[in-house]
Structures are given as structure tokens and as C-alpha cells.
Design a protein around this motif. Structure first.
Motif, PDB file in Angstrom:
ATOM      1  N   ARG A  10      -3.432   6.679   3.114  1.00  0.00           N
ATOM      2  CA  ARG A  10      -2.673   5.481   3.496  1.00  0.00           C
ATOM      3  C   ARG A  10      -3.529   4.533   4.330  1.00  0.00           C
ATOM      4  NH1 ARG A  10       2.788   5.714   2.360  1.00  0.00           N
ATOM      5  NH2 ARG A  10       3.475   7.769   1.720  1.00  0.00           N
ATOM      6  N   ALA A  11      -4.375   5.100   5.176  1.00  0.00           N
ATOM      7  CA  ALA A  11      -5.278   4.258   5.971  1.00  0.00           C
ATOM      8  C   ALA A  11      -6.238   3.515   5.044  1.00  0.00           C
ATOM      9  CB  ALA A  11      -6.045   5.107   6.979  1.00  0.00           C
ATOM     10  N   TRP A  16      -7.823  -1.660   2.765  1.00  0.00           N
ATOM     11  CA  TRP A  16      -7.948  -2.520   1.583  1.00  0.00           C
ATOM     12  C   TRP A  16      -7.103  -3.786   1.755  1.00  0.00           C
ATOM     13  CZ3 TRP A  16     -10.763  -3.410  -2.547  1.00  0.00           C
ATOM     14  CH2 TRP A  16     -10.232  -4.146  -3.588  1.00  0.00           C
ATOM     15  N   LEU A  17      -5.856  -3.634   2.194  1.00  0.00           N
ATOM     16  CA  LEU A  17      -4.987  -4.791   2.408  1.00  0.00           C
ATOM     17  C   LEU A  17      -5.562  -5.722   3.477  1.00  0.00           C
ATOM     18  CD1 LEU A  17      -1.448  -3.146   2.333  1.00  0.00           C
ATOM     19  CD2 LEU A  17      -2.401  -4.739   0.662  1.00  0.00           C
ATOM     20  N   LEU A  18      -6.085  -5.132   4.537  1.00  0.00           N
ATOM     21  CA  LEU A  18      -6.694  -5.946   5.592  1.00  0.00           C
ATOM     22  C   LEU A  18      -7.902  -6.709   5.046  1.00  0.00           C
ATOM     23  CD1 LEU A  18      -6.896  -6.855   8.530  1.00  0.00           C
ATOM     24  CD2 LEU A  18      -8.223  -4.772   8.990  1.00  0.00           C
ATOM     25  N   ALA A  40      -0.196  -5.549   7.010  1.00  0.00           N
ATOM     26  CA  ALA A  40      -0.350  -4.243   6.357  1.00  0.00           C
ATOM     27  C   ALA A  40       0.733  -3.277   6.816  1.00  0.00           C
ATOM     28  CB  ALA A  40      -1.732  -3.664   6.638  1.00  0.00           C
ATOM     29  N   LEU A  41       1.000  -3.235   8.119  1.00  0.00           N
ATOM     30  CA  LEU A  41       2.072  -2.367   8.629  1.00  0.00           C
ATOM     31  C   LEU A  41       3.425  -2.796   8.090  1.00  0.00           C
ATOM     32  CD1 LEU A  41       0.926  -1.928  12.344  1.00  0.00           C
ATOM     33  CD2 LEU A  41       0.844  -0.226  10.504  1.00  0.00           C
ATOM     34  N   GLY A  42       3.648  -4.097   8.027  1.00  0.00           N
ATOM     35  CA  GLY A  42       4.903  -4.607   7.472  1.00  0.00           C
ATOM     36  C   GLY A  42       5.057  -4.266   6.000  1.00  0.00           C
ATOM     37  N   ALA A  43       3.954  -4.353   5.261  1.00  0.00           N
ATOM     38  CA  ALA A  43       4.002  -4.010   3.838  1.00  0.00           C
ATOM     39  C   ALA A  43       4.371  -2.536   3.659  1.00  0.00           C
ATOM     40  CB  ALA A  43       2.661  -4.312   3.177  1.00  0.00           C
ATOM     41  N   TYR A  44       3.824  -1.662   4.502  1.00  0.00           N
ATOM     42  CA  TYR A  44       4.178  -0.245   4.424  1.00  0.00           C
ATOM     43  C   TYR A  44       5.626  -0.007   4.826  1.00  0.00           C
ATOM     44  CZ  TYR A  44      -0.058   2.174   3.119  1.00  0.00           C
ATOM     45  OH  TYR A  44      -1.115   2.662   2.415  1.00  0.00           O
ATOM     46  N   ALA A  45       6.131  -0.814   5.765  1.00  0.00           N
ATOM     47  CA  ALA A  45       7.501  -0.625   6.239  1.00  0.00           C
ATOM     48  C   ALA A  45       8.543  -1.005   5.179  1.00  0.00           C
ATOM     49  CB  ALA A  45       7.730  -1.438   7.511  1.00  0.00           C
ATOM     50  N   THR A  51      -0.958   5.352  -2.382  1.00  0.00           N
ATOM     51  CA  THR A  51      -2.030   5.829  -1.522  1.00  0.00           C
ATOM     52  C   THR A  51      -3.329   5.775  -2.300  1.00  0.00           C
ATOM     53  OG1 THR A  51      -1.653   8.091  -2.220  1.00  0.00           O
ATOM     54  CG2 THR A  51      -0.516   7.365  -0.230  1.00  0.00           C
ATOM     55  N   VAL A  52      -4.413   5.588  -1.602  1.00  0.00           N
ATOM     56  CA  VAL A  52      -5.724   5.579  -2.223  1.00  0.00           C
ATOM     57  C   VAL A  52      -6.354   6.940  -1.953  1.00  0.00           C
ATOM     58  CG1 VAL A  52      -8.006   4.522  -2.215  1.00  0.00           C
ATOM     59  CG2 VAL A  52      -5.976   3.111  -1.877  1.00  0.00           C
ATOM     60  N   PRO A  53      -6.643   7.708  -3.000  1.00  0.00           N
ATOM     61  CA  PRO A  53      -7.261   9.018  -2.763  1.00  0.00           C
ATOM     62  C   PRO A  53      -8.566   8.877  -1.995  1.00  0.00           C
ATOM     63  CG  PRO A  53      -6.600   8.785  -5.058  1.00  0.00           C
ATOM     64  CD  PRO A  53      -6.419   7.448  -4.415  1.00  0.00           C
ATOM     65  N   PHE A  54      -8.776   9.793  -1.097  1.00  0.00           N
ATOM     66  CA  PHE A  54      -9.975   9.781  -0.264  1.00  0.00           C
ATOM     67  C   PHE A  54     -11.185  10.163  -1.112  1.00  0.00           C
ATOM     68  CE2 PHE A  54     -12.648  11.375   3.266  1.00  0.00           C
ATOM     69  CZ  PHE A  54     -12.629  10.215   4.024  1.00  0.00           C
TER      70      PHE A  54
END
Length: 174
Positions: A10-11, A16-18, A40-45, A51-54
């Protein structure tokens, strides 16, 4: 451990969004970064962002090769599009080309999508994520050979990115 992996994925999406936010604004001052983090936090909310795999096996030399080949593709496609725009603007034909990728990795498919859409003359219109099937609008396409070249370009980009990201090539034996 699963929670830690999910949080890092998620980070990755938040970073990426940032990054996209900073590119849209064209600067990276404190206010822009802070507002990007809030977006970015608002988009997740309010949404269920993927999620982007690590990525654990990044190959720097292969990544550099992929980046250089991408830059070459940008230059070459810009020359082709410029030539057609200047010398035969009324006779340029486009086509919709379906291409089935070999990879099932969301990260690789997203990177291929971005790479193809950034090149002049190609635009990824749709992706069937389950079947790894791309629908690409390409210009100029004057016949089946040009459509086959678009397919070849996408598969070559995918192959380079698979090597750069350390993902196994689906066509190579294990």
C-alpha cells in the motif's frame, strides 16, 4: 509478516500516487508534497485502491537497458509520427491491435501499459487483466505487417521489463 507485506504494498501505491501528483503540479515544494500525501490518504479512505506487490529482485543493469531502449523507442516513434504528420497527414491510418502478453504480473503489465502509452503513436485503450490481453490503438498502421510490429514492440517491452524486475519469463523453462 503478511500485514507488513500488505502495508509495504500500500505504501508503494501511495508513493506512486504522490509521484503522479508531483508530476501534475510540476514542482516538489513542501505544500505540494503535503497536499499530495493528503490526496493519497484521501484516495485510500474513499476507494479500494489496488496494492502494488513489493519488488524484491530489481536488476539495475537490466533496468538501465530497459530505460535506454524505452528512450530509443521514444525517439524513433517521435520521428515516425513527425514524418507522417508533416508529409502525409491526410493518409495516415491507424488500427486497433489486440496483443496477448505472456506475463500475469500486475506490476509488469502496468509498466508495459505505461511504456506503450507514453510512446507517440500508441495508446493502450483497454486491458483484460485476467487474460493479459491489451487493446492498443496504433498510428501509423498501413497493413498487417505494421500491426504485427506493434505486437512485437509490446512483447519486447514486456520481455525487457520481466528481466529488469527479476520476474521469470513465462516462456523460458524454469
Amino acid at each position: 509478516m503478511n500485514v507488513l507485506r500488505r502495508m509495504s504494498a500500500r505504501a508503494g501505491m501511495a508513493v506512486w500516487l504522490l509521484g503522479v501528483w508531483l508530476l501534475l503540479w510540476g514542482r516538489a515544494d513542501a505544500a505540494t508534497v503535503l497536499s499530495g500525501v493528503l490526496v493519497a490518504l484521501g484516495a485510500y479512505a474513499v476507494t479500494r485502491l489496488p496494492t502494488v506487490p513489493f519488488i524484491t529482485r530489481l536488476r539495475p543493469v537490466r533496468l538501465t537497458e530497459a530505460a535506454l531502449e524505452f528512450c530509443w523507442d521514444l525517439v524513433a516513434s517521435s520521428v515516425v509520427i513527425g514524418k507522417h504528420a508533416l508529409w502525409r497527414p491526410g493518409r495516415v491510418r491507424g488500427a486497433l491491435v489486440y496483443v496477448r502478453a505472456r506475463s500475469r504480473s500486475d506490476v509488469v503489465l502496468l509498466a508495459v501499459t505505461t511504456s506503450m502509452s507514453l510512446r507517440p503513436g500508441t495508446l493502450v485503450l483497454d486491458i483484460d487483466w485476467e487474460d493479459s490481453l491489451f487493446l492498443i490503438h496504433a498510428v501509423p498502421v498501413d497493413g498487417p505487417a505494421d500491426a504485427e510490429a506493434v505486437k512485437h514492440d509490446l512483447l519486447g517491452t514486456e520481455r525487457r521489463l520481466l528481466r529488469a524486475l527479476g520476474a521469470p519469463d513465462p516462456e523460458e523453462p524454469g
